[in-house]
Write a protein that holds these residues in place. Sequence first.
Motif, mmCIF file in Angstrom:
data_model
loop_
_atom_site.group_PDB
_atom_site.id
_atom_site.type_symbol
_atom_site.label_atom_id
_atom_site.label_comp_id
_atom_site.label_asym_id
_atom_site.label_seq_id
_atom_site.Cartn_x
_atom_site.Cartn_y
_atom_site.Cartn_z
ATOM 1 N N SER A 39 6.680 -14.319 -14.826
ATOM 2 C CA SER A 39 7.798 -14.673 -13.901
ATOM 3 C C SER A 39 7.920 -16.347 -14.057
ATOM 4 O O SER A 39 9.088 -16.731 -14.202
ATOM 5 N N THR A 40 7.157 -17.012 -13.972
ATOM 6 C CA THR A 40 7.110 -18.569 -14.055
ATOM 7 C C THR A 40 7.465 -18.819 -15.405
ATOM 8 O O THR A 40 8.504 -19.788 -15.541
ATOM 9 N N TRP A 41 7.314 -18.082 -16.401
ATOM 10 C CA TRP A 41 7.477 -18.412 -17.919
ATOM 11 C C TRP A 41 8.771 -18.303 -17.974
ATOM 12 O O TRP A 41 9.586 -18.929 -18.747
ATOM 13 N N VAL A 42 9.461 -17.027 -17.499
ATOM 14 C CA VAL A 42 10.843 -16.783 -17.723
ATOM 15 C C VAL A 42 11.706 -17.780 -17.248
ATOM 16 O O VAL A 42 12.347 -18.170 -17.878
ATOM 17 N N SER A 43 11.435 -18.038 -15.864
ATOM 18 C CA SER A 43 12.303 -19.170 -15.188
ATOM 19 C C SER A 43 12.258 -20.312 -15.918
ATOM 20 O O SER A 43 13.234 -21.133 -15.805
ATOM 21 N N ALA A 44 11.175 -20.764 -16.598
ATOM 22 C CA ALA A 44 11.038 -22.072 -17.288
ATOM 23 C C ALA A 44 12.059 -22.170 -18.571
ATOM 24 O O ALA A 44 12.492 -23.131 -19.153
ATOM 25 N N HIS A 45 11.969 -20.920 -19.134
ATOM 26 C CA HIS A 45 12.652 -20.946 -20.625
ATOM 27 C C HIS A 45 14.026 -20.138 -20.849
ATOM 28 O O HIS A 45 14.570 -20.262 -21.796
ATOM 29 N N TYR A 46 14.294 -19.641 -19.536
ATOM 30 C CA TYR A 46 15.560 -18.610 -19.788
ATOM 31 C C TYR A 46 16.484 -19.086 -18.440
ATOM 32 O O TYR A 46 15.984 -19.622 -17.497
ATOM 33 N N THR A 47 17.557 -19.017 -18.523
ATOM 34 C CA THR A 47 18.765 -19.317 -17.634
ATOM 35 C C THR A 47 18.814 -18.025 -16.550
ATOM 36 O O THR A 47 19.156 -16.845 -17.245
ATOM 37 N N ALA A 48 18.835 -18.224 -15.346
ATOM 38 C CA ALA A 48 19.108 -17.256 -14.390
ATOM 39 C C ALA A 48 20.702 -16.874 -14.291
ATOM 40 O O ALA A 48 21.576 -17.874 -14.495
ATOM 41 N N LYS A 49 20.986 -15.844 -14.035
ATOM 42 C CA LYS A 49 22.342 -15.211 -14.136
ATOM 43 C C LYS A 49 22.364 -14.280 -12.834
ATOM 44 O O LYS A 49 21.643 -13.314 -12.903
ATOM 45 N N THR A 50 23.226 -14.277 -11.928
ATOM 46 C CA THR A 50 23.465 -13.592 -10.917
ATOM 47 C C THR A 50 24.487 -12.426 -10.892
ATOM 48 O O THR A 50 25.715 -12.867 -11.464
ATOM 49 N N VAL A 51 24.109 -11.193 -11.231
ATOM 50 C CA VAL A 51 25.134 -10.194 -11.393
ATOM 51 C C VAL A 51 25.020 -9.397 -10.241
ATOM 52 O O VAL A 51 24.174 -8.717 -9.842
ATOM 53 N N GLY A 52 26.123 -9.418 -9.244
ATOM 54 C CA GLY A 52 26.217 -8.806 -8.108
ATOM 55 C C GLY A 52 25.237 -9.417 -7.108
ATOM 56 O O GLY A 52 25.260 -10.644 -6.866
ATOM 57 N N SER A 53 24.218 -8.815 -6.709
ATOM 58 C CA SER A 53 23.070 -9.385 -5.797
ATOM 59 C C SER A 53 21.536 -9.645 -6.720
ATOM 60 O O SER A 53 20.883 -9.844 -6.074
ATOM 61 N N THR A 54 21.846 -9.007 -8.069
ATOM 62 C CA THR A 54 20.714 -9.060 -8.787
ATOM 63 C C THR A 54 20.525 -10.304 -9.779
ATOM 64 O O THR A 54 21.426 -10.669 -10.306
ATOM 65 N N THR A 55 19.371 -10.865 -9.855
ATOM 66 C CA THR A 55 19.094 -11.919 -10.753
ATOM 67 C C THR A 55 18.708 -11.592 -12.074
ATOM 68 O O THR A 55 17.485 -10.692 -12.128
ATOM 69 N N VAL A 56 19.144 -11.787 -13.315
ATOM 70 C CA VAL A 56 18.827 -11.294 -14.547
ATOM 71 C C VAL A 56 18.654 -12.672 -15.377
ATOM 72 O O VAL A 56 19.426 -13.683 -15.295
ATOM 73 N N ALA A 66 3.384 -10.352 -3.642
ATOM 74 C CA ALA A 66 3.780 -11.050 -2.428
ATOM 75 C C ALA A 66 3.024 -10.747 -1.095
ATOM 76 O O ALA A 66 2.928 -11.425 0.010
ATOM 77 N N MET A 67 2.139 -9.730 -1.284
ATOM 78 C CA MET A 67 1.251 -9.361 -0.153
ATOM 79 C C MET A 67 -0.147 -10.191 -0.435
ATOM 80 O O MET A 67 -0.832 -9.986 0.282
ATOM 81 N N GLY A 68 -0.453 -10.715 -1.561
ATOM 82 C CA GLY A 68 -1.490 -11.453 -2.076
ATOM 83 C C GLY A 68 -2.488 -10.540 -2.255
ATOM 84 O O GLY A 68 -3.653 -10.750 -1.584
ATOM 85 N N ILE A 69 -2.465 -9.439 -3.023
ATOM 86 C CA ILE A 69 -3.594 -8.509 -3.186
ATOM 87 C C ILE A 69 -4.408 -9.083 -4.309
ATOM 88 O O ILE A 69 -3.751 -9.972 -4.937
ATOM 89 N N GLY A 70 -5.471 -8.527 -4.458
ATOM 90 C CA GLY A 70 -6.440 -8.948 -5.462
ATOM 91 C C GLY A 70 -6.176 -8.636 -6.933
ATOM 92 O O GLY A 70 -5.087 -8.044 -7.129
ATOM 93 N N GLY A 71 -7.124 -8.806 -7.786
ATOM 94 C CA GLY A 71 -6.705 -8.677 -9.285
ATOM 95 C C GLY A 71 -5.709 -9.859 -9.915
ATOM 96 O O GLY A 71 -5.564 -10.758 -9.598
ATOM 97 N N THR A 72 -5.910 -9.440 -11.281
ATOM 98 C CA THR A 72 -5.182 -10.813 -12.073
ATOM 99 C C THR A 72 -3.803 -10.575 -11.846
ATOM 100 O O THR A 72 -3.213 -9.894 -11.397
ATOM 101 N N ASP A 73 -3.189 -11.865 -12.442
ATOM 102 C CA ASP A 73 -1.957 -12.034 -12.081
ATOM 103 C C ASP A 73 -1.163 -12.574 -13.268
ATOM 104 O O ASP A 73 -0.288 -13.451 -13.146
ATOM 105 N N PRO A 74 -1.030 -11.668 -14.188
ATOM 106 C CA PRO A 74 -0.101 -11.995 -15.320
ATOM 107 C C PRO A 74 1.273 -12.073 -14.695
ATOM 108 O O PRO A 74 2.288 -12.654 -15.525
ATOM 109 N N ALA A 75 1.950 -11.282 -13.943
ATOM 110 C CA ALA A 75 3.086 -10.980 -13.726
ATOM 111 C C ALA A 75 3.790 -12.524 -12.919
ATOM 112 O O ALA A 75 4.765 -12.584 -13.245
ATOM 113 N N THR A 76 2.826 -12.981 -12.295
ATOM 114 C CA THR A 76 3.347 -14.370 -11.866
ATOM 115 C C THR A 76 3.402 -15.336 -13.084
ATOM 116 O O THR A 76 4.526 -16.098 -13.040
ATOM 117 N N GLN A 77 2.570 -15.291 -13.885
ATOM 118 C CA GLN A 77 2.708 -16.127 -15.098
ATOM 119 C C GLN A 77 3.978 -15.799 -15.726
ATOM 120 O O GLN A 77 4.534 -16.752 -16.314
#
Length: 787
Positions: free
Chosen positions: A761-778, A748-759
Motif C-alpha cells: 500500500s505504501t509503495w503504491v501510494s509513493a509511485h502511482y497517482t491516486a484517482k477517485t472514481v465515484g467513492s473508490t480510490t484506484v 486496521a485491527m492491529g492483528i499479528g502476522g507479517t505485513d506485506p500489505a502495508t508495504q
Amino acid sequence: MTVVTESATAVTPPGDAAAPDPRWARPALWGLLLATALLYLVDLSSSGYANSFYSAAVQAGSKSWKAFFFGSSDAANFITVDKPPASLWPMELSVRLFGLNSWSVLVPQALMGVATVAVLYFAVRRRFGPAAGLIAGAVLALTPVAVLMFRFNNPDALLVLLMVCAVYAVQRALEAGRTKWLVFAGALIGAAFLVKTLQAFLILPALALVYGFLAPVRPLKRLGQLALATGALVVTGGWWVAIVQLWPASSRPYIGGSQNNSFLELTFGYNGFGRITGDETGSVGGGAPSGGTGARASAGGGTGTAGTGGSGAGGTGAGGTGTSGAGGTGTHAVTGTHAATGTGTGAGTHAATGAHQAFTGGGGMPGGGGQGGGMWGQTGITRLFGSEMGGQIAWLLPAALILLVAGIVLTWRARRTDADRQAFLLWGGALLTTAAVFSFMAGIFHPYYNIALAPYIGAVVGMGSVALWRRRQHPLAAWALALTVAVTGYWAYTLLGRTPQWLPWLRWTVLVAGLVAAVGLGLGSRIAALFAARSRRSALAAAGTVAGLALAACLAGPAAYAVDTVSTGHTGSLPSAGPGGMGGPGGMGGGHGFPGAGGGTGAGRTGGRQGGFPGAGAPGGTAQGGTPQGGFPGGTTAGGPGAWGAGAGTRGGREGGMGGGMGGLLNGTQVSAPVKALLEKDASSYTWVAAAIGSQNQASFQLATQDPVMAIGGFNGSDPAPTLAQFEKMVAARKIHYFIGGGGMGQAMGIGGTDPATQISTWVSAHYTAKTVGSTTVYDLTTPKSS
C-alpha cells in the motif's frame, strides 16, 4: 395432531425398523419436507451473493478447473480461501450449469438443508417411530441458525449434512455390528474434513466410544472395525491434502489463511488448535508469529509502536490513542467528545464515556461480556445461552438436556446393546462434545457456527419426547415431560424478552401456553381417566389437545425467529438470525456484538452512532470514516490509499463509515458502474484486472466484473502473499492493471502476522497517482508518477 395421539401399542415398536408406518406418516413426512423447502427457498435471492468471499471463489471455480480443485479466490489462481474447497464444489457445479447468479449459488445450500432434515427424520424414525422423526425434523428445520445457514453460502450447510449422515451410519452399524456402515461413517467424516477441517472431528470421541463399548460384536472385532473406519477417514479426508502438499508451490495458488503457504499449518493453526486456544496467527486478534513484529497502528496521521513476539499494535493518531497487548489484555481507547473506552482482560468491557454509550463486550471488540470473556465473547458453560447465541440455537437446548437425562434414565438397566440407549448416547454424545467445545473455545467463534448443534438437539428432543409420551401413564414420565415443556416455555419467554419491541404479545402467549400444557401433561393420567369415562375417542382427543399445545408452545419462538430470518436478506461474513441479527446493508444489529451501523436493526446500545471503534487512515493520511461518535473506520484518506475502507462510509453507519475493511467483512464493498467500466476496459490484457487488500474487498470487485482480482493478504489482508518484491515484479510484467485503495481488515485491527500489505500500500501510494472514481480510490499500475 394424530401424530402424537396414537396409543403406545400403535406406534412403531422400538427396535422394529421394518415395521410399517401408520398411514399418516408418509404424507406427514412429505409435508415436512415441502414446508422446509419453501422455508429455505422463498425469496432466496434477497441475500444476493450472501458471503461474497465464498461467492467470488465460486465464480473463480466456475471459470477455471484449477481454481475449482484448489478453492482459489480468483480464476488466475493467486490465493485460496482459508478453508478446503469441498463446500464450494456443489455451488461451482451449479454455476457452471446455470450461470452466475444468486440462485445458482444458494440453491444447493437450501437443498442440502432439506436433505439434512430428511436424513435426520429417517435416523430418528428408525428407532422411535415416525412421530419422533417428525418432531426431530421440525426442530431442525425451524432452528433459526439453521434457517439462516441453509440459505447462505458458508461451508456449514454441507458440513452439517455430512455430520448427520455420519451419525446415522454409525447408528446403522450399531444395529448388528455392520462393518460397511462404520466404514461409511468414517468416509463421511473424512469428506467433512474437506469442508471445514478439524470441526468435522468434534463428534469423533462420542461416536468411537459408543461403538467401542456398545456394539453387538466381540471387543477385538470392534477394534478392527474402528481401525477400518479410521482408514476410510484418512483416505477420504487426506487425498486432497496429499496432492496439495506434494504439488509444487510455484505452480499452485498460495494457501490462504496460512503464514507459510502450508495447508497443514492452516489446518492445525488458524483453523485448528488456534480456534481452541485463541492463538491464531493472522486472524483478527491473533498474535504475531513468535519473535515476529506486530502490525502497525491503524490511526490516520499517527505513529505506531509495533509490538514483538505476539504483542498487538499501539499508536497515536487522528481520533485518539490505543494500545492492545498480547493474550487478550490491554486497552483500546478513543478520546473525544463521545469517546469509547474499554479494557480487555478476559472479563472486559467496551463501554463509552460522554453523551453516547457504546456496547458491552468481552475483552473489547465482538462478543458479550462476562467472566471469561475474550475477543470472541464470553466463554464458559453459559455461552450458548447468552445474548449473542441464545436466539440462534438455544430455544430447545434446555429441553434436549432434560430429555437426554430422561432417556439415559429410562434405558439405564437395559442390556449393553440396547438400541434405544445407543441412540441416546450417540446423538446426545455428539451434542455434548460439540457444545462443550463451542462453549469454551477461546479463538474465533461466530454465532452461526451453532448450526452444528441443531440436528443433535432435534434428534434428542424427538427421541426423548416420544419415549416419555409412550410412558406418560407413569407419573415420573408425565412430570418429566411437563418439566421439559414448562422450562422450554419459560426459556422462550426469556429469549423473546431480549428484543422487547418485537412481537411483545408472543412471549406471553408462549409462556402461558407452555405452563398450561405442562400442567396438562403432568396430570395426563387423571385427565385421561376423566375423559375415558365418556369414550376412548374423548380421551385421545384430550391427550392430543395437550400434546398439540405443548408442541406449539415449544416451537412458536424459533418459528417466529425463522420467519423473520427468511424475510431479511443477509450478506457478509458475520450473519445472524432473527430480529436484531446482521442483515443486509445498513446495519449490524444484535445486542452485545460488533457495534452496529447507525442505521441498522441492532437492538440495544450497539449502533455506530452510539460509539464504536475509531476512524482509521493510512500513513500520512487523515481519517475520514471515523467521527466524533467513534464509528467504525471507513473511507479513503488524504495522502495515500485508505488503510481500511474503500469509500467514505459506503454501506456503513450513519455517523462512521464502514468501507472495504470491516464494512467489507459485513456486507461487501459497493462497486459503482464507473468503477466496473474502468476495470473491465482492456481486462483481457491483464492476468488480474486489479489488486485489492483483503478478500472481502477483492470479492466485490471480482463479482462485479467477473474478471480475476487479486486478494492481497488473503481474507484478513494479513497473509504474507504477495511480498512487496513479488508484487513489484508482477506490476513490472504488466500482470496487474489497477490497485484499489482501502481494505485490509487485519491491518486496521492491529492483528499479528507479517505485513506485506502495508508495504505494498505504501509503495503504491509513493509511485502511482491516486484517482477517485465515484467513492473508490484506484491507482493505474501501468502509469507511474513522473519523476
